[in-house]
Scaffold this active site. Structure first.
Site, PDB file in Angstrom:
ATOM      1  N   LYS A  19       0.713  -1.254   0.145  1.00 37.97           N
ATOM      2  CA  LYS A  19      -0.013  -0.224   0.111  1.00 37.97           C
ATOM      3  C   LYS A  19       0.807   1.276  -0.090  1.00 37.97           C
ATOM      4  CE  LYS A  19      -2.364  -0.445   3.606  1.00 37.97           C
ATOM      5  NZ  LYS A  19      -2.295   0.295   4.740  1.00 37.97           N
ATOM      6  N   ARG A  93     -10.353   2.364   8.266  1.00 42.21           N
ATOM      7  CA  ARG A  93     -10.118   0.702   8.410  1.00 42.21           C
ATOM      8  C   ARG A  93     -11.107   0.139   9.407  1.00 42.21           C
ATOM      9  NH1 ARG A  93      -4.114   1.268   8.805  1.00 42.21           N
ATOM     10  NH2 ARG A  93      -3.163  -0.624   9.324  1.00 42.21           N
ATOM     11  N   ARG A 127      10.858  -7.247   6.647  1.00 42.87           N
ATOM     12  CA  ARG A 127      10.786  -5.653   6.211  1.00 42.87           C
ATOM     13  C   ARG A 127      11.774  -4.876   7.163  1.00 42.87           C
ATOM     14  NH1 ARG A 127       5.065  -2.534   5.230  1.00 42.87           N
ATOM     15  NH2 ARG A 127       4.981  -2.509   7.437  1.00 42.87           N
ATOM     16  N   ARG A 160      10.304  -2.582  12.286  1.00 42.29           N
ATOM     17  CA  ARG A 160       8.934  -1.812  12.968  1.00 42.29           C
ATOM     18  C   ARG A 160       8.636  -2.754  14.329  1.00 42.29           C
ATOM     19  NH1 ARG A 160       4.679   0.323   8.986  1.00 42.29           N
ATOM     20  NH2 ARG A 160       3.186  -0.744  10.575  1.00 42.29           N
ATOM     21  N   ARG A 171      -2.336  -8.308  13.451  1.00 42.77           N
ATOM     22  CA  ARG A 171      -2.558  -7.250  12.314  1.00 42.77           C
ATOM     23  C   ARG A 171      -3.297  -7.746  11.135  1.00 42.77           C
ATOM     24  NH1 ARG A 171       2.756  -4.639  10.860  1.00 42.77           N
ATOM     25  NH2 ARG A 171       1.510  -3.164   9.853  1.00 42.77           N
TER      26      ARG A 171
END
Ligand code: AMP
Length: 223
Positions: A19, A93, A127, A160, A171
């Site tokens: 995204k 969301r 990531r 993160r 999540r």
């Protein structure tokens, strides 16, 4: 492409669906202002604002921020750019958030990035981010030139707090239960456009072609 009327878009996809990357390309190619709810929250956390301190632990655990807090934050930012075209990334969301947005602005297009959850799990846990710029690397398919260092500044990369395997699972669950109904919400309004795939670089040309057509039609209808 130069826009002749205000264009309001939303991009939706599970965390790690690409995204952020696709949003960056859209805002660059089509001149939309990019508003990312996650970036706004992280900026508050980094700046240690009262709100940031309050929300940090639930964000680190992969929980959603309460709807009224999130809607107020985003709608305040949108008011400041009322005369611009924008792309919302990470908001709405939940259906409650979609309703509060709908009360103020109607959305022209919702881009839905449909990426399988197993692809995402692999991707998110590998990531790494350069926090000051938001540049993102993937140790499998987009590694930094020097391991652990940002290509441009040479500064250290970090993972993160919410990209750890347990939090990623949480999540994705939150996405399934709370955000998938938002897709239905926009589908019933006839503005949802779904793009499926496992690689951002393969999905992007389809998004770009779609927006080109969509915006040419809109520009035509104003001319
Ligand atoms: P993101 O970078 O978009 O994945 O957002 C990171 C985290 O910020 C999420 O896991 C949530 O905890 C929080 N967050 C971002 N956007 C929203 C939203 N619209 N509503 C509630 N929580 C959000």
């Amino acid at each position: 492409m130069v826009l002749q009327r205000i264009f309001r878009a939303v991009i939706i996809g599970p965390p790690g669906s690409g995204k952020g990357t696709v949003s960056g390309r859209i805002s660059k190619s089509f001149g939309l202002k990019h508003i990312s709810s996650g970036d706004i929250l992280r900026a508050n956390i980094n700046a240690k604002t009262e709100l940031g301190l309050l929300l940090k632990s639930s964000i680190d655990r992969g929980q959603l921020v309460p709807d009224h807090v999130m809607s107020r934050l985003i709608l305040t930012d949108l008011r400041a750019i009322e005369q611009s075209s924008w792309l919302l990334d990470g908001f709405p969301r939940t259906v409650t958030q979609a309703d509060s947005l709908d009360q103020v602005y109607s959305v022209d297009t919702v881009i839905n990035l449909n990426v399988p959850f197993h692809t995402i799990k692999e991707r998110l846990t590998s990531r790494w981010t350069h926090l000051p710029s938001g540049r993102v690397y993937n140790i499998d398919f987009n590694p930094p030139k020097v391991p652990g260092r940002d290509d441009v500044t040479g500064e250290p990369l970090v993972q993160r707090d919410d990209d750890t395997p347990d939090t990623v699972t949480r999540r994705l669950k939150a996405y399934e239960t709370q955000t998938e109904p938002v897709l239905e919400y926009y589908r019933s309004k006839g503005v949802l456009e779904t793009f499926s795939g496992t690689e951002t670089n393969k999905i992007w040309p389809h998004v770009e072609t779609f927006l080109h057509k969509k915006l040419s039609v809109l520009n035509h209808s104003v001319a």
